[in-house]
Design a protein around this motif. Sequence first.
Motif, short mmCIF file in Angstrom:
data_model
loop_
_atom_site.label_atom_id
_atom_site.label_comp_id
_atom_site.label_asym_id
_atom_site.label_seq_id
_atom_site.Cartn_x
_atom_site.Cartn_y
_atom_site.Cartn_z
N GLU A 1 -21.04 -11.46 -132.03
CA GLU A 1 -19.80 -12.23 -132.09
C GLU A 1 -19.78 -13.41 -131.13
O GLU A 1 -18.97 -14.32 -131.29
N SER A 2 -20.64 -13.41 -130.12
CA SER A 2 -20.65 -14.53 -129.18
C SER A 2 -21.90 -15.39 -129.37
O SER A 2 -22.40 -16.00 -128.42
N ARG B 1 -21.75 -9.43 -139.28
CA ARG B 1 -22.07 -10.50 -138.33
C ARG B 1 -23.46 -10.34 -137.73
O ARG B 1 -24.15 -11.34 -137.48
N THR C 1 -16.48 -4.72 -131.31
CA THR C 1 -15.54 -5.72 -131.81
C THR C 1 -16.12 -6.59 -132.93
O THR C 1 -15.37 -7.29 -133.61
N HIS C 2 -17.44 -6.55 -133.17
CA HIS C 2 -17.98 -7.45 -134.18
C HIS C 2 -17.75 -6.89 -135.59
O HIS C 2 -17.62 -5.69 -135.78
N THR C 3 -17.68 -7.79 -136.54
CA THR C 3 -17.53 -7.39 -137.93
C THR C 3 -18.87 -6.89 -138.46
O THR C 3 -19.94 -7.31 -137.98
N ASN D 1 -24.48 -10.31 -128.05
CA ASN D 1 -23.50 -9.72 -128.94
C ASN D 1 -23.35 -10.67 -130.13
O ASN D 1 -23.10 -11.86 -129.94
N SER E 1 -24.01 -18.21 -132.27
CA SER E 1 -23.81 -19.20 -133.34
C SER E 1 -25.15 -19.90 -133.55
O SER E 1 -26.07 -19.77 -132.73
#
Length: 404
Positions: free
Chosen positions: A128-129, A169, A164-166, A126, A131
């Motif tokens: 959002e999780s 992203r 939920t992610h923008t 995902n 980096s």
Amino acid sequence: MTESTATAFTLPDAALEGLGTRPFGVYIHVPFCATRCGYCDFNTYTAGELGTSASPQSWLEGLRRELDAGATMLGRDGRAVPAAQTVFVGGGTPSLLGGGGLADVLTAVRSSFGLAPGAEVTTESNPESTSPEFFEAIRGAGYTRVSLGMQSAAPHVLRVLDRTHTPGRAVAAATEARAAGFAHVNLDMIYGTPGERDEDLDATLDAVLSADVDHVSAYSLIVEDGTALARKVRRGELPAPDDDVLAARYERIDARLSEAGLNWYEVSNWSKPGAECRHNLGYWDGGDWWGAGPGAHSHVGGVRWWNVKHPARYADELASGALPVADSETLTADDRHMERVMLVLRLRSGLPDSDLLPGEVEAGERAVADQLLEAVGDRLVLTSRGRLLADGVIRDILTGNNIE
């Protein structure tokens, strides 16, 4: 077989014949999600749903036991245990495990089945999780491919899907993955969501192409029974996806991706040359795989089985020394033929016409006459129009009916 007889499961010798001569992969199911998307009916659980009954640690301990037991079963009587040519970590949200957790998963596969030279190792993530540090960690651990759930670049479409992610992203995550050394990065799209406009699809495609990934998966929205989305459609809060709209969106996706050098190789998948997902090709080409984790499905030599679904039950079965198998089936010759037609005909490489049974040949010829299939050498390949009607083409070949 029922869950109470899980300890009795074993593979017959006949299923192990030829093991290693067919593609062999390992699928790992990670059942954890931070939130539940409204359209998803996968075997996933949020922390609130699980409570204290299961955790990533108990899941990982069970996973190690299952993989070790799987390698023992496939290697019984002195047989060589096939090394995994592909590994696919799916879910759920594997990236919730973090770089260290995904490294532990791959270590478990290495210590049980082992990895073949040049193995393809994929994880879903995902955006959002993830980096830069996450991608560097899993690249260092041996992952070679990342699949990111983008779905859409339109905020209102993501809201309908409960994502939920923008919107930006996913592209940023793809860029970070490539910077970490990943040559193979996939973006997943969903099209046909209620409220999605033509300009929303174009914005999504613009974003996908700006990411310069080498693989794209695009799936039409399916309203699955039992999901929050299905309840909204049933109550009239959202319209059901429109088949004509879905067909037009698919054609737009295919045109834009093809122009950018991403060619279809399966009805819902496009890639640059050499970037096809080898793990999924193993499924479509009738290979063998061991599926580990709650609810995971496996196939070896014409035998298919699937695990108990709940993570707590999964871990408990393995802690007691049992394989966590919920049920199994042995495919008949007719089953295997049907599945081969269903899966191989979806591929750009097509189905050898010699694979058709006598009663299916005429239906195949009609599909060619109707420009749903084309004969390419000795193979039958879906045309552009045929891809829009792929399920019907396949059904009518298997039943020998005319396509309506």
